[in-house]
Write a protein that holds these residues in place. Sequence first.
Motif, PDB file in Angstrom:
ATOM      1  N   GLU B  14      51.794 -43.402  28.084  1.00  0.00           N
ATOM      2  CA  GLU B  14      50.505 -42.905  27.639  1.00  0.00           C
ATOM      3  C   GLU B  14      49.879 -42.174  28.811  1.00  0.00           C
ATOM      4  O   GLU B  14      49.924 -42.635  29.931  1.00  0.00           O
ATOM      5  N   ALA B  15      49.287 -41.043  28.554  1.00  0.00           N
ATOM      6  CA  ALA B  15      48.929 -40.148  29.644  1.00  0.00           C
ATOM      7  C   ALA B  15      47.972 -40.751  30.650  1.00  0.00           C
ATOM      8  O   ALA B  15      48.044 -40.454  31.832  1.00  0.00           O
ATOM      9  N   GLU B  17      47.516 -44.019  31.400  1.00  0.00           N
ATOM     10  CA  GLU B  17      47.778 -45.378  31.882  1.00  0.00           C
ATOM     11  C   GLU B  17      47.929 -45.351  33.384  1.00  0.00           C
ATOM     12  O   GLU B  17      48.701 -44.564  33.915  1.00  0.00           O
ATOM     13  N   VAL B 326      54.035 -58.623  23.024  1.00  0.00           N
ATOM     14  CA  VAL B 326      52.709 -58.056  23.211  1.00  0.00           C
ATOM     15  C   VAL B 326      52.570 -57.564  24.639  1.00  0.00           C
ATOM     16  O   VAL B 326      52.810 -58.294  25.589  1.00  0.00           O
ATOM     17  N   GLU B 327      52.175 -56.320  24.774  1.00  0.00           N
ATOM     18  CA  GLU B 327      52.008 -55.780  26.118  1.00  0.00           C
ATOM     19  C   GLU B 327      50.565 -55.957  26.574  1.00  0.00           C
ATOM     20  O   GLU B 327      50.299 -56.460  27.642  1.00  0.00           O
ATOM     21  N   LYS B 328      49.635 -55.499  25.728  1.00  0.00           N
ATOM     22  CA  LYS B 328      48.234 -55.606  26.114  1.00  0.00           C
ATOM     23  C   LYS B 328      47.376 -55.907  24.892  1.00  0.00           C
ATOM     24  O   LYS B 328      47.721 -55.560  23.778  1.00  0.00           O
ATOM     25  N   VAL B 329      46.243 -56.524  25.153  1.00  0.00           N
ATOM     26  CA  VAL B 329      45.268 -56.756  24.091  1.00  0.00           C
ATOM     27  C   VAL B 329      43.954 -56.124  24.519  1.00  0.00           C
ATOM     28  O   VAL B 329      43.494 -56.347  25.636  1.00  0.00           O
ATOM     29  N   PHE B 330      43.377 -55.320  23.663  1.00  0.00           N
ATOM     30  CA  PHE B 330      42.099 -54.677  23.977  1.00  0.00           C
ATOM     31  C   PHE B 330      41.046 -55.175  23.001  1.00  0.00           C
ATOM     32  O   PHE B 330      41.265 -55.202  21.801  1.00  0.00           O
ATOM     33  N   GLN B 331      39.901 -55.557  23.528  1.00  0.00           N
ATOM     34  CA  GLN B 331      38.807 -55.961  22.646  1.00  0.00           C
ATOM     35  C   GLN B 331      37.689 -54.964  22.860  1.00  0.00           C
ATOM     36  O   GLN B 331      37.197 -54.815  23.978  1.00  0.00           O
ATOM     37  N   GLY B 332      37.295 -54.295  21.774  1.00  0.00           N
ATOM     38  CA  GLY B 332      36.222 -53.312  21.899  1.00  0.00           C
ATOM     39  C   GLY B 332      36.557 -52.206  22.874  1.00  0.00           C
ATOM     40  O   GLY B 332      35.690 -51.689  23.555  1.00  0.00           O
ATOM     41  N   GLY B 333      37.849 -51.840  22.943  1.00  0.00           N
ATOM     42  CA  GLY B 333      38.195 -50.741  23.821  1.00  0.00           C
ATOM     43  C   GLY B 333      38.472 -51.142  25.253  1.00  0.00           C
ATOM     44  O   GLY B 333      38.920 -50.329  26.051  1.00  0.00           O
ATOM     45  N   ARG B 334      38.215 -52.394  25.593  1.00  0.00           N
ATOM     46  CA  ARG B 334      38.464 -52.824  26.976  1.00  0.00           C
ATOM     47  C   ARG B 334      39.624 -53.783  27.025  1.00  0.00           C
ATOM     48  O   ARG B 334      39.810 -54.577  26.122  1.00  0.00           O
ATOM     49  N   LYS B 336      41.766 -56.872  27.627  1.00  0.00           N
ATOM     50  CA  LYS B 336      41.370 -58.282  27.621  1.00  0.00           C
ATOM     51  C   LYS B 336      42.445 -59.068  28.340  1.00  0.00           C
ATOM     52  O   LYS B 336      43.620 -58.755  28.262  1.00  0.00           O
ATOM     53  N   HIS B 340      46.979 -65.053  24.545  1.00  0.00           N
ATOM     54  CA  HIS B 340      47.844 -65.400  23.439  1.00  0.00           C
ATOM     55  C   HIS B 340      48.942 -66.324  23.926  1.00  0.00           C
ATOM     56  O   HIS B 340      49.310 -66.308  25.079  1.00  0.00           O
TER      57      HIS B 340
END
Lengths: 331, 342
Positions: B14-15, B17, B326-334, B336, B340
Amino acid sequence: MTRLKGSSTGGPEADTTGVDLSIVVPMYNERENVEPLCMQLRHVLDQLPCEYELIVIDDGSTDGSLKELLRQAEGYSRFRVIRLRRNMGQTAAMRTGIHHACGRIIITMDGDLQNDPQDIPKLVAKINEGFDVVTGWRRYRRDPVLSRNLPSKIANWLIGRLTGVQVHDNGCSLKAYRSAVIKRIPLYSEMHRFLPVMCSMTGAAIAEVVVQHHPRTRGRSKYGLSRIGKVLLDVVAIKMLITCAECPLRWFGGMAVPCFFLSTVVTTATLWRWLGSSFEPSVVVLLVIFLLSYLTLHFLFMGLLGELAVRYGETKDVEPTGSIQRACPRG
Amino acid sequence: MLNQLDRSSALAREADEPVVHGDHFVSFVWVCTGETDLPRTLARYQLAIETYLPRCELIVVINGLGTAVSRRLSTTLEASGLPATLINLNAVSAESAALKAAFRHLQGDLIVLLPSYAQCDPEGVGEMIQALDSGLDYVASWRMPRTDGRAGRCRSWMYNWIARRLSGVSLHDINAGLRVMRREVIANVRLYGDLHLFLPILAARHGFRVGEVPVGHLEERRVLSGEGAGGYLRRALDLLTLFFLLRFTQRPFRLFGGMGAGMLSVGGLMGIVLVIQRFTGTPVADRPLLILATMLIVLGIQVMSLGLLGELIIYSHAAKLSDSYVEKVFQGGRLKDADHAT
């Protein structure tokens, strides 16, 4: 009798948080559909009187869907985006989403705008009527008849006949579940198509609701025609799991019994004739005896091995769904 | 010089990251087996490891070579001044078990697996870490140019070609012992038995970004094993393991049910033909077709049952499926913090 099946995917227990509704959307390379989908969902969900959360699973997209999603999610605390490292398939993505969901009711849907978010209130209402699983039924499909509709109808009919769970549209991703029911179901490797069937194993009440279907406007379809064979094989496997996941010896042993009787009958008859006169049993008869005895032992041992497999697994330890009512004596 | 990725996990970065550079704590893991020429190999590795002081560590696992060897090595290590941990396994264990014993003591965020004998030029580690920094999670080495004979090269090429076709991961040297990876790979990929041989393929299947870097080839080992016919057989069995790992562990009934149903129907058809022939007068007793039909029916039922049994086993243990994809979890765009279960 309700059978004990299903396994817990763990995760946060539904009733301890205040969230009523979780929408789970697996998504793969749907960058153009992200914005319209999010807009429509927010529009519909904001009008509902319950607390909701939106979980989108980015199934290893390579077209920048993640960036789009994060842009839409900016500052929107009810929006969770989960990125999987690579494309793991719809079932794995759905499973992850269900695992992370906190709501009492979990709704799964497609990320490609073929399902209409406006159908969500209908599903929620049906669940509140008392059902455990509500499946969408794309009654008026706008897909090419020969390549999509007809094979689909055949597949659904087959699945209904073989498993005994008559669902008109197994392939519709728009479904609603009670959290307690769905979290107990083991989900792996393309089982998402059979979720209603698997849920019925734990005694869930299933209802169908007619939903709208929009043909693809943007992006390309990712599912081909060659899955009929795979679906057939999956159905047989699922049928086996449904009937004997708890007591495999009974199922396999049940197949051994007729073989045993047949082989005994044929052997006795042959021995009788052989000993009574100088008649030599032909090769064919001997082969038949061999085949039947082999099958008897084979099924017996398969049953034993199956028992061993079930014994050391955890799936059997999960309770079936249901409710407890205590009768309180008056006075 | 970098060979990027594989068909099956075609991940584009992703550009925006962030790429993590620079300061790593590197853990070197070295499993010593009977093939190891201890003093020589240690001398070679020492040179390479010293460049990463002070933020590095060396974990040495003695795989069942005896306490005398272990004591000698321990004194040598102390003298060398490297921050080393020595794990002595009493009996010869499977290599995956030895690796897991080492993994329990890891402190670093980058892990370098050193082959038991100096198979690759340890200087290549620097290049591999650079490759890792430029966006990979796992870097395999590719022994080039090779110093062993034609036969060895040919065998290795065939093995890797088949493995590439089976798995879709385009690496040229799966068995090269020198590997560099991030800690997440070890945390998420479960190893047991012989699976360490296929670590790059397993990592790719979990979604980690896998690449390779050409590294110089040495061959400094004491005992030459795996030569001759035994070597071919072992590699063939390894490939069979790989095949089953990739196909059987997900939906066994798809593989076996199809095969079994096919065999059963062919056998059944033959049987029907024979029955008809029997009742229209042609003798069937001495025909090989009869035996063949019986065998196919038997095999068909057996194969299908094995597929069903596989499904039953997987289903019974489905509660243990992990969230390792799962690589990443984002809550509200940020982003987290991972909460898990794994």
